[in-house]
Design an enzyme around this catalytic site. Structure first.
Site, PDB file in Angstrom:
ATOM      1  N   HIS A 302     -38.422  -4.632  -9.390  1.00 20.93           N
ATOM      2  CA  HIS A 302     -37.251  -4.430  -8.524  1.00 20.93           C
ATOM      3  C   HIS A 302     -36.476  -3.224  -9.011  1.00 20.93           C
ATOM      4  O   HIS A 302     -36.394  -2.987 -10.227  1.00 20.93           O
ATOM      5  CB  HIS A 302     -36.351  -5.675  -8.554  1.00 20.93           C
ATOM      6  CG  HIS A 302     -35.424  -5.729  -7.396  1.00 20.93           C
ATOM      7  ND1 HIS A 302     -34.210  -5.086  -7.387  1.00 20.93           N
ATOM      8  CD2 HIS A 302     -35.552  -6.301  -6.175  1.00 20.93           C
ATOM      9  CE1 HIS A 302     -33.629  -5.280  -6.219  1.00 20.93           C
ATOM     10  NE2 HIS A 302     -34.420  -6.005  -5.465  1.00 20.93           N
ATOM     11  N   ASP A 359     -39.775 -12.090  -3.147  1.00 26.89           N
ATOM     12  CA  ASP A 359     -40.964 -12.212  -2.304  1.00 26.89           C
ATOM     13  C   ASP A 359     -42.109 -12.963  -2.983  1.00 26.89           C
ATOM     14  O   ASP A 359     -43.100 -13.279  -2.339  1.00 26.89           O
ATOM     15  CB  ASP A 359     -41.453 -10.813  -1.893  1.00 26.89           C
ATOM     16  CG  ASP A 359     -40.494 -10.149  -0.918  1.00 26.89           C
ATOM     17  OD1 ASP A 359     -40.036 -10.843   0.007  1.00 26.89           O
ATOM     18  OD2 ASP A 359     -40.190  -8.962  -1.090  1.00 26.89           O
TER      19      ASP A 359
HETATM   20  N1  CMC Z   1     -46.832  -3.802 -10.216  1.00 24.78           N
HETATM   21  C1  CMC Z   1     -47.241  -2.944 -11.168  1.00 24.78           C
HETATM   22  N2  CMC Z   1     -46.491  -1.954 -11.678  1.00 24.78           N
HETATM   23  C2  CMC Z   1     -45.252  -1.851 -11.200  1.00 24.78           C
HETATM   24  C3  CMC Z   1     -44.739  -2.707 -10.210  1.00 24.78           C
HETATM   25  C4  CMC Z   1     -45.586  -3.717  -9.724  1.00 24.78           C
HETATM   26  N3  CMC Z   1     -45.169  -4.558  -8.789  1.00 24.78           N
HETATM   27  N4  CMC Z   1     -43.481  -2.353  -9.912  1.00 24.78           N
HETATM   28  C5  CMC Z   1     -43.195  -1.302 -10.707  1.00 24.78           C
HETATM   29  N5  CMC Z   1     -44.255  -1.003 -11.483  1.00 24.78           N
HETATM   30  C6  CMC Z   1     -44.329   0.044 -12.517  1.00 24.78           C
HETATM   31  C7  CMC Z   1     -44.587   1.407 -11.910  1.00 24.78           C
HETATM   32  O1  CMC Z   1     -45.952   1.684 -11.805  1.00 24.78           O
HETATM   33  C8  CMC Z   1     -43.861   2.302 -12.866  1.00 24.78           C
HETATM   34  O2  CMC Z   1     -44.670   2.431 -14.013  1.00 24.78           O
HETATM   35  P1  CMC Z   1     -44.855   3.871 -14.731  1.00 24.78           P
HETATM   36  O3  CMC Z   1     -43.510   4.146 -15.356  1.00 24.78           O
HETATM   37  O4  CMC Z   1     -45.968   3.686 -15.693  1.00 24.78           O
HETATM   38  O5  CMC Z   1     -45.203   4.849 -13.636  1.00 24.78           O
HETATM   39  C9  CMC Z   1     -42.637   1.475 -13.287  1.00 24.78           C
HETATM   40  O6  CMC Z   1     -43.044   0.111 -13.143  1.00 24.78           O
HETATM   41  C10 CMC Z   1     -41.396   1.741 -12.442  1.00 24.78           C
HETATM   42  O7  CMC Z   1     -41.763   1.507 -11.086  1.00 24.78           O
HETATM   43  P2  CMC Z   1     -41.154   2.263  -9.859  1.00 24.78           P
HETATM   44  O8  CMC Z   1     -42.140   2.241  -8.759  1.00 24.78           O
HETATM   45  O9  CMC Z   1     -40.641   3.613 -10.306  1.00 24.78           O
HETATM   46  O10 CMC Z   1     -39.903   1.350  -9.536  1.00 24.78           O
HETATM   47  P3  CMC Z   1     -39.022   1.423  -8.226  1.00 24.78           P
HETATM   48  O11 CMC Z   1     -37.688   0.950  -8.621  1.00 24.78           O
HETATM   49  O12 CMC Z   1     -39.140   2.748  -7.584  1.00 24.78           O
HETATM   50  O13 CMC Z   1     -39.740   0.367  -7.244  1.00 24.78           O
HETATM   51  C11 CMC Z   1     -40.370  -1.655  -6.206  1.00 24.78           C
HETATM   52  C12 CMC Z   1     -39.293  -0.926  -7.032  1.00 24.78           C
HETATM   53  C13 CMC Z   1     -39.817  -3.018  -5.797  1.00 24.78           C
HETATM   54  C14 CMC Z   1     -40.691  -0.857  -4.948  1.00 24.78           C
HETATM   55  C15 CMC Z   1     -41.648  -1.829  -7.096  1.00 24.78           C
HETATM   56  O14 CMC Z   1     -41.331  -2.624  -8.215  1.00 24.78           O
HETATM   57  C16 CMC Z   1     -42.802  -2.422  -6.296  1.00 24.78           C
HETATM   58  O15 CMC Z   1     -43.548  -1.680  -5.648  1.00 24.78           O
HETATM   59  N6  CMC Z   1     -42.984  -3.783  -6.361  1.00 24.78           N
HETATM   60  C17 CMC Z   1     -44.007  -4.417  -5.562  1.00 24.78           C
HETATM   61  C18 CMC Z   1     -43.530  -4.581  -4.131  1.00 24.78           C
HETATM   62  C19 CMC Z   1     -42.493  -5.671  -4.009  1.00 24.78           C
HETATM   63  O16 CMC Z   1     -42.643  -6.765  -4.532  1.00 24.78           O
HETATM   64  N7  CMC Z   1     -41.435  -5.379  -3.256  1.00 24.78           N
HETATM   65  C20 CMC Z   1     -40.352  -6.326  -2.981  1.00 24.78           C
HETATM   66  C21 CMC Z   1     -39.069  -5.926  -3.654  1.00 24.78           C
HETATM   67  S1  CMC Z   1     -37.822  -7.220  -3.695  1.00 24.78           S
HETATM   68  C22 CMC Z   1     -37.434  -7.608  -2.077  1.00 24.78           C
HETATM   69  C23 CMC Z   1     -37.164  -6.462  -1.202  1.00 24.78           C
HETATM   70  O17 CMC Z   1     -36.391  -5.563  -1.519  1.00 24.78           O
HETATM   71  O18 CMC Z   1     -37.720  -6.440  -0.108  1.00 24.78           O
END
Ligand code: CMC
Length: 423
Positions: A302, A359
């Protein structure tokens, strides 16, 4: 008021620091460009406050979520969805008279204009219900004039909360080729929706109170989450002066993506794939860690929470409760728990502070209720819609409200001459 000092090329600029009621501090860079010619760069707005808001407070490090100051755990323990909608939109809990009026109004406006039914006929059977929801939401503006005064807004707010469930249930009925079931207004908001989804003509249908309670909880937990992607989108569209229906339709589109509300569908699909492939949670987690072709652990991570998402905790407990009451088992629930444990004990997830989000368990509960996977994100819409409305209403009276218009750092070609083409 405290100031921050920014030094660039030997010049110092003083920028005011603003503080919220929970002592969150922000540097106000509004005047920076005029003073210095500089803008700030923050792709994905990870560190940018877009507004002042008094609707929802999140402390992502401590896993705190409050609606209008009330802890989510306390609201979730006893509140009804429609009462919490009122709290979010109007700022305070309704008194007994206001609540009775609110509930009566939400009951009276559940029907769709009969002409809208024709729109559903035009969609192919396999149409994703989110496409239908987005289009129908915007289409409501052609049936209900979006006046600018408070009275028209209040009426359209009621229409939207009342009719959204009818739209969602009709979209589902259309996709399975069954006749629409009209609302039955003696029922609560969640029960009315469940009946429109699952009743069939000429057959008795009783709403299971376990499902009614479960849906009430799910709706409450999805109501608002401050400046997330869909809410910010709805606010951004509203900032142009677009009407409520158009702004919310944009919110629906933003929610659809798998990184946002679409994740609940992806979680169940991910669990089904692990199960059907005969693979293990450990093998899947290793795949995620290798960052294989965009593979992520859906329902984890998140932008704001760097500890447990309190909504995920509540939903995990709710899943156990609901399955216990129903006396059923779902192998996906056991698999989800195993996957969670595997990830929570793995350095990759620990170092990045990745925890289950809202989720992760919601889809498993929807499944138990008989809601098909492609409707999961629509369920999120039903919960989040009143939150978007609260933000739309807040924005209207915000003295800082200007059209949302970020800047950019241009990285394209520098000036070059345009030669007329040969032909
Ligand atoms: N699985 C594996 N690695 C992850 C995940 C994940 N679900 N989420 C983040 N990471 C890693 C990412 O690869 C990165 O690693 P590195 O520094 O090595 O490149 C690090 O953690 C930071 O991730 P980010 O993508 O920069 O984080 P963000 O804040 O931009 O993204 C997010 C947040 C929710 C989009 C992401 O965590 C994600 O894609 N999660 C899976 C999708 C999900 O469950 N979404 C629902 C969010 S909660 C309800 C809502 O808002 O709808």
């Amino acid at each position: 008021m405290a100031n921050a000092k920014l030094e660039v090329d030997g010049k110092t600029y003083e920028l005011p620091i603003v503080e919220g009621t929970e002592h969150e501090r922000a540097i106000d860079i509004g005047a920076l460009r005029n003073k210095s010619g500089l803008i700030t760069l923050d792709p994905g707005y990870g560190n940018t406050g877009s507004c002042r808001s008094s609707i929802t407070f999140i402390d992502g490090d401590q896993g705190i979520l409050r609606y209008r100051g009330y802890p989510i755990e306390e609201i979730a323990a006893s509140a009804h969805f429609t009462e919490v909608c009122y709290l979010l939109i109007y700022g305070e809990r309704p008194d007994a008279k206001q609540l009775a009026r609110w509930k009566a109004d939400l009951t009276r406006h559940t029907l769709l204009h009969e002409d809208m039914k024709k729109f559903f006929e035009g969609y192919p059977p396999a149409a994703h219900p989110m496409a239908i929801m987005a289009a129908m939401m915007a289409s409501l503006s052609s049936f209900y004039p979006a006046g600018d005064d408070d009275e028209s807004l209040d009426l359209n707010i009621i229409r939207l909360i009342a009719k959204s469930k009818t739209l969602a249930a009709f979209a589902y009925k259309k996709s399975i080729g069954q006749p629409f079931v009209y609302p039955q207004n003696s029922l609560s908001w969640p029960a009315n929706f469940l009946r429109m989804m699952f009743a069939v003509p000429a057959e008795p249908y009783e709403v299971d109170p376990v499902f009614e309670d479960a849906l009430n909880l799910l709706l409450i937990l999805h109501l608002d989450h401050e400046q997330n992607c869909s809410t910010s989108t709805a606010r951004m569209v509203a900032s142009s002066g677009a009407n409520l229906f158009a702004s919310l339709s944009a919110g629906v589109c933003a929610l659809w993506g798998p990184r946002h509300g679409g994740a609940n569908q992806e979680v169940v699909e991910m669990l089904e794939t692990i199960r059907s492939s005969g693979s293990t949670c450990r093998a899947f987690v290793e795949k995620v860690k290798r960052k294989e072709a965009g593979v992520r652990l859906m329902g984890f991570g998140h932008r704001v929470y760097k500890s447990f998402d309190p909504r995920a905790k509540l939903l995990k407990a709710a899943a156990d409760r609901i399955f216990g009451k129903l006396g059923i088992e779902d192998p996906l629930l056991a698999l989800a728990k195993e996957l969670e444990e595997t990830a929570l004990h793995d350095d990759y997830f620990v170092e990045r502070k990745l925890y289950p989000n809202v989720d992760f368990y919601s889809g498993i509960i929807y499944r138990a209720m008989g809601i098909p996977t492609n409707m999961f994100t629509v369920m999120f819409v039903l919960g989040r819609l009143p939150g978007w409305i609260a933000h739309f209403r807040e924005l209207r009276t915000d003295p800082d409200n200007r059209i949302s218009r970020p800047r950019q750092v241009y990285t394209g070609a520098t000036v070059r001459a345009w030669e007329p083409s040969a032909t």
